[in-house]
Structures are given as C-alpha cells and as structure tokens.
Design an enzyme around this catalytic site. Structure first.
Site, mmCIF file in Angstrom:
data_model
loop_
_atom_site.group_PDB
_atom_site.id
_atom_site.type_symbol
_atom_site.label_atom_id
_atom_site.label_comp_id
_atom_site.label_asym_id
_atom_site.label_seq_id
_atom_site.Cartn_x
_atom_site.Cartn_y
_atom_site.Cartn_z
ATOM 1 N N ILE A 153 0.839 -1.207 0.000
ATOM 2 C CA ILE A 153 0.000 0.000 0.000
ATOM 3 C C ILE A 153 0.872 1.255 0.000
ATOM 4 O O ILE A 153 0.567 2.238 -0.680
ATOM 5 C CB ILE A 153 -0.973 0.001 1.198
ATOM 6 C CG1 ILE A 153 -1.872 -1.241 1.152
ATOM 7 C CG2 ILE A 153 -1.841 1.263 1.189
ATOM 8 C CD1 ILE A 153 -2.748 -1.438 2.374
ATOM 9 N N ARG A 198 -2.924 1.358 11.562
ATOM 10 C CA ARG A 198 -3.696 0.900 12.715
ATOM 11 C C ARG A 198 -3.569 1.969 13.784
ATOM 12 O O ARG A 198 -2.511 2.608 13.900
ATOM 13 C CB ARG A 198 -3.145 -0.423 13.268
ATOM 14 C CG ARG A 198 -3.445 -1.647 12.433
ATOM 15 C CD ARG A 198 -4.928 -2.042 12.533
ATOM 16 N NE ARG A 198 -5.231 -3.276 11.807
ATOM 17 C CZ ARG A 198 -5.764 -3.320 10.588
ATOM 18 N NH1 ARG A 198 -6.033 -2.200 9.943
ATOM 19 N NH2 ARG A 198 -6.027 -4.479 10.004
ATOM 20 N N GLU A 212 -11.024 2.007 18.434
ATOM 21 C CA GLU A 212 -12.169 2.222 17.558
ATOM 22 C C GLU A 212 -13.253 1.170 17.795
ATOM 23 O O GLU A 212 -12.939 0.037 18.177
ATOM 24 C CB GLU A 212 -11.731 2.248 16.084
ATOM 25 C CG GLU A 212 -10.877 1.102 15.647
ATOM 26 C CD GLU A 212 -10.307 1.308 14.251
ATOM 27 O OE1 GLU A 212 -9.503 2.231 14.036
ATOM 28 O OE2 GLU A 212 -10.691 0.513 13.373
ATOM 29 N N HIS A 257 -12.500 4.342 9.863
ATOM 30 C CA HIS A 257 -11.770 3.174 9.338
ATOM 31 C C HIS A 257 -12.356 2.774 7.974
ATOM 32 O O HIS A 257 -12.833 1.647 7.801
ATOM 33 C CB HIS A 257 -11.815 1.994 10.319
ATOM 34 C CG HIS A 257 -10.704 0.997 10.056
ATOM 35 N ND1 HIS A 257 -10.083 0.276 11.050
ATOM 36 C CD2 HIS A 257 -10.098 0.608 8.903
ATOM 37 C CE1 HIS A 257 -9.167 -0.520 10.520
ATOM 38 N NE2 HIS A 257 -9.157 -0.332 9.224
HETATM 39 P P1 NDP Z 1 2.988 -4.868 3.549
HETATM 40 O O1 NDP Z 1 3.386 -6.015 4.381
HETATM 41 O O2 NDP Z 1 3.075 -4.975 2.066
HETATM 42 O O3 NDP Z 1 3.806 -3.552 3.983
HETATM 43 C C1 NDP Z 1 4.104 -3.242 5.294
HETATM 44 C C2 NDP Z 1 5.350 -2.358 5.321
HETATM 45 O O4 NDP Z 1 5.609 -1.969 6.688
HETATM 46 C C3 NDP Z 1 6.595 -3.042 4.819
HETATM 47 O O5 NDP Z 1 7.248 -2.181 3.943
HETATM 48 C C4 NDP Z 1 7.455 -3.282 6.058
HETATM 49 O O6 NDP Z 1 8.827 -3.166 5.695
HETATM 50 C C5 NDP Z 1 6.992 -2.148 6.979
HETATM 51 N N1 NDP Z 1 7.128 -2.492 8.392
HETATM 52 C C6 NDP Z 1 6.685 -3.608 9.012
HETATM 53 N N2 NDP Z 1 7.014 -3.571 10.309
HETATM 54 C C7 NDP Z 1 7.685 -2.428 10.520
HETATM 55 C C8 NDP Z 1 8.308 -1.829 11.649
HETATM 56 N N3 NDP Z 1 8.299 -2.444 12.845
HETATM 57 N N4 NDP Z 1 8.915 -0.627 11.497
HETATM 58 C C9 NDP Z 1 8.928 -0.007 10.301
HETATM 59 N N5 NDP Z 1 8.358 -0.524 9.190
HETATM 60 C C10 NDP Z 1 7.749 -1.722 9.291
HETATM 61 O O7 NDP Z 1 1.481 -4.534 3.989
HETATM 62 P P2 NDP Z 1 0.356 -3.721 3.193
HETATM 63 O O8 NDP Z 1 0.985 -2.542 2.544
HETATM 64 O O9 NDP Z 1 -0.438 -4.649 2.358
HETATM 65 O O10 NDP Z 1 -0.573 -3.261 4.427
HETATM 66 C C11 NDP Z 1 -0.041 -2.505 5.472
HETATM 67 C C12 NDP Z 1 -1.036 -2.317 6.588
HETATM 68 O O11 NDP Z 1 -2.010 -1.365 6.233
HETATM 69 C C13 NDP Z 1 -1.884 -3.525 6.985
HETATM 70 O O12 NDP Z 1 -1.162 -4.440 7.754
HETATM 71 C C14 NDP Z 1 -3.010 -2.863 7.755
HETATM 72 O O13 NDP Z 1 -2.659 -2.719 9.121
HETATM 73 C C15 NDP Z 1 -3.109 -1.474 7.122
HETATM 74 N N6 NDP Z 1 -4.363 -1.347 6.358
HETATM 75 C C16 NDP Z 1 -5.284 -0.405 6.729
HETATM 76 C C17 NDP Z 1 -6.465 -0.263 6.043
HETATM 77 C C18 NDP Z 1 -7.473 0.754 6.425
HETATM 78 O O14 NDP Z 1 -8.658 0.543 6.185
HETATM 79 N N7 NDP Z 1 -7.083 1.872 7.007
HETATM 80 C C19 NDP Z 1 -6.810 -1.152 4.914
HETATM 81 C C20 NDP Z 1 -5.734 -2.048 4.572
HETATM 82 C C21 NDP Z 1 -4.580 -2.139 5.284
HETATM 83 P P3 NDP Z 1 9.993 -3.899 6.529
HETATM 84 O O15 NDP Z 1 9.580 -5.329 6.659
HETATM 85 O O16 NDP Z 1 11.219 -3.678 5.716
HETATM 86 O O17 NDP Z 1 10.046 -3.183 7.841
#
Ligand code: NDP
Length: 307
Positions: free
Chosen positions: A145, A221, A250, A268
C-alpha cells in the site's frame, strides 16, 4: 458438508458463495469439534484461546490484509493456515491516504462548514489554505500500500522518502531513523502493519520532529500512533494537522480529538468502497473454497507460507 465458524459480518455475496460449500455457524451456537474453517475480519480476528479450542481447525480466512488480530505464528505452529487479502485493496487505501492529506492541506472540512453555515455570505471569503504541491512526504512502511500511495501522489510532484526496517530497491530516500525522517518531511503517512512490533512507533518525539507545520496521516492501525501524545501535540500546536482513518480503541474516538479543528477523521474507511470490498470478499471466499478443494490457499500470510 464441512463446518465454518463465522466471526463478524460478511456480505450477502460472500454468504451466497459460502452457503453451498459449508455449514455456517455463528459464535453463539457452534460445536468446537466440528469446526474446520473460520472466516473473520481484520478488526475482530480470532482470540488465541478460541483458536486453540477448535481441535480440527485447518484454515482461517481474514477479510482484510491486516491480520494483527490473529496470532499467525501460533496458528502456523498448530498447522492452521491463515489467509488475508493483499493487493486487491492497495489503490483504495492509497486513495484514502491522499484524500486525507489533501483534506488537511486544503481544509476541506472547515471550508465545507464555512459554506453550509452561511459564513461565506455573511463574512466573505474563507481564509486561505496551503498548497499540497511539491511537499516532502515520508512514508512509514513502504510495502504494497505504501508504494501505491507513492504512485498515487505523483501528480502533486512530491519529494518522497520512507522508513521501514529494511531498505528497498526504490528511487526514494531511505531513513533508518523515523525521527530523522519526521524532522525532514512536511507530511508523515503511516501504513505499517499493527501489532506489538509497531506499537506507538509514532510517539511524542516523532510528532515533535514533524513539527507545527507538519501533517500526520494514519491509515495503518490506531496502535501505531500514541494517541494521547497526538492529541497533546495537536492541542498545543506542536503538530499542525492530522488526517486519521484509524484509532486506538475504535469505534471509540476520544472527545478531545473530535473537538480539534485541525484534524480530519474517517471511520476506518480505508478500503470501504463497494468495488474494493467485493474484491476483498471474493478473495476471502476463494481462499476457503480453494482450501476445501485441494488443501492449498491463494494468499497465505507470510507466517503460514510453508504450511
Ligand atoms: P505490507 O506487508 O506490504 O507492507 C508493510 C510495510 O511496513 C513493509 O514495507 C514493512 O517493511 C513495513 N514495516 C513492518 N514492520 C515495521 C516496523 N516495525 N517498522 C517499520 N516498518 C515496518 O502490507 P500492506 O501494505 O499490504 O498493508 C499494510 C497495513 O495497512 C496492513 O497491515 C493494515 O494494518 C493497514 N491497512 C489499513 C487499512 C485501512 O482501512 N485503514 C486497509 C488495509 C490495510 P519492513 O519489513 O522492511 O520493515
């Protein structure tokens, strides 16, 4: 027919595709021993004690990409595969992030109220807003995303940077430190997963670094941002604006946040369009039907890829 436990609501379309394949049970009436599959959403997930109380559980299908409400590691250890809905919602959530950012910059909510209340007619033109063009934008979590957000922002000619645990092969500046990135950018967009690893990642120090001219957008989140620190920063003018789709508890949103003029709030709704929810629902059901057919699934979460 196999037995499916339903947690949370599903759409009519999901129901009509599942009904010919499963006996569907609700949480208030099911027999633990017969349940082989669970369908749930990202918010409700499944409590770990409920998961472990179902001795014949084989698969959990989550209607959403975020699965922080499911203990996927514990599931994998028990041989239970967890699936989610990656990619089909990337564009929609990215649109929501851009919408929130533009609403903050161009004061959409304030100006809408200005027209409705008759102040335009009574007092003349509304105060000027800020241009969203050519801003420095930091993406916290450049995954599926996050990348879609960067793509969708292109017409505003931003200078994009990002922070995540690992550096990616992308043409944006990488910051190993979130505080350093927050100090560098005009806008910080949060789009990491939830869960313990990202809990309150955006804390008072990060908000202070973002500063009085800074804008925070959270579509990840509620747990990712320290909400108390956020309210304090917004109230005291240490942070300029916030556009929020997600909250710590929420659907409860603190009154202090609702009272602030410099925030835009959504319920949300990141992926909540008819089209995208249909695509997510289809994938949620496809995972279950595929599992029934041959034991495989289409989109397992990373923890369950090797099952
Ligand atoms: P991805 O797994 O593709 O991307 C998550 C990114 O976050 C990765 O680039 C990862 O990189 C990074 N990340 C993970 N942990 C950490 C950390 N501790 N510190 C810094 N960066 C971190 O997930 P998506 O893009 O598909 O989705 C992301 C999130 O979006 C979902 O998990 C959900 O919580 C949220 N979401 C919200 C929605 C809404 O309605 N508002 C709808 C859909 C999703 P790296 O591993 O290199 O750290």
């Amino acid at each position: 027919m196999p037995d499916l436990l339903q947690i949370g609501n599903i759409t009519e379309r999901m129901q009509s595709r599942l009904s010919p394949a499963f006996n569907i049970h609700q949480l208030d009436q099911y027999e633990a021993a017969v349940i082989t599959h669970v369908i749930t959403n990202g918010h409700a997930g499944i409590p770990t004690d409920l998961m472990t109380s179902l001795p014949n559980l084989k698969a959990i299908s989550v209607y959403g990409v975020g699965y922080d409400a499911v203990d996927a590691k514990a599931a994998a250890q028990l041989g239970i595969v967890v699936t989610h809905t990656p990619n089909v919602l990337n564009d929609e959530v990215a649109t929501t992030a851009v919408l929130l950012m533009l609403s903050c910059y161009r004061e959409l909510v304030r100006d809408d109220a200005y027209v409705r209340s008759g102040r335009w007619e009574a007092e003349g033109n509304a105060p000027l807003t800020r241009s969203a063009d050519r801003q420095k934008i930091g993406i916290l979590g450049l995954g599926r995303i996050g990348q879609a957000i960067a793509d969708k922002l292109a017409p505003w000619s931003p200078e994009i940077s990002y922070h995540s645990r690992s550096q990616k092969d992308v043409p944006y500046q990488y910051f190993g430190s979130l505080v350093d990135m927050a100090a560098h950018v005009d806008v910080l967009i949060c789009i990491t997963p939830g869960g313990p690893a990202t809990n309150k990642l955006v804390n008072a120090e990060v908000l202070k670094a973002l500063g009085p001219a800074g804008t925070l957008i959270n579509v990840s989140r509620g747990s990712v941002v320290d909400e108390t620190a956020l309210i304090e920063a917004l109230q005291q003018g240490d942070l300029g604006w916030a556009g929020l789709d997600v909250f710590e508890k929420e659907p409860h949103v603190p009154q202090a946040l609702r009272d602030l003029p410099n925030v835009v709030l959504l319920p949300h709704a990141g992926s909540a369009t008819v089209e995208t929810r249909a695509a997510m629902g289809d994938l949620t059901v496809d995972n279950l039907l595929q599992h029934l057919q041959d034991g495989s699934v289409l989109t397992p979460v990373p923890e369950c890829k090797d099952l």
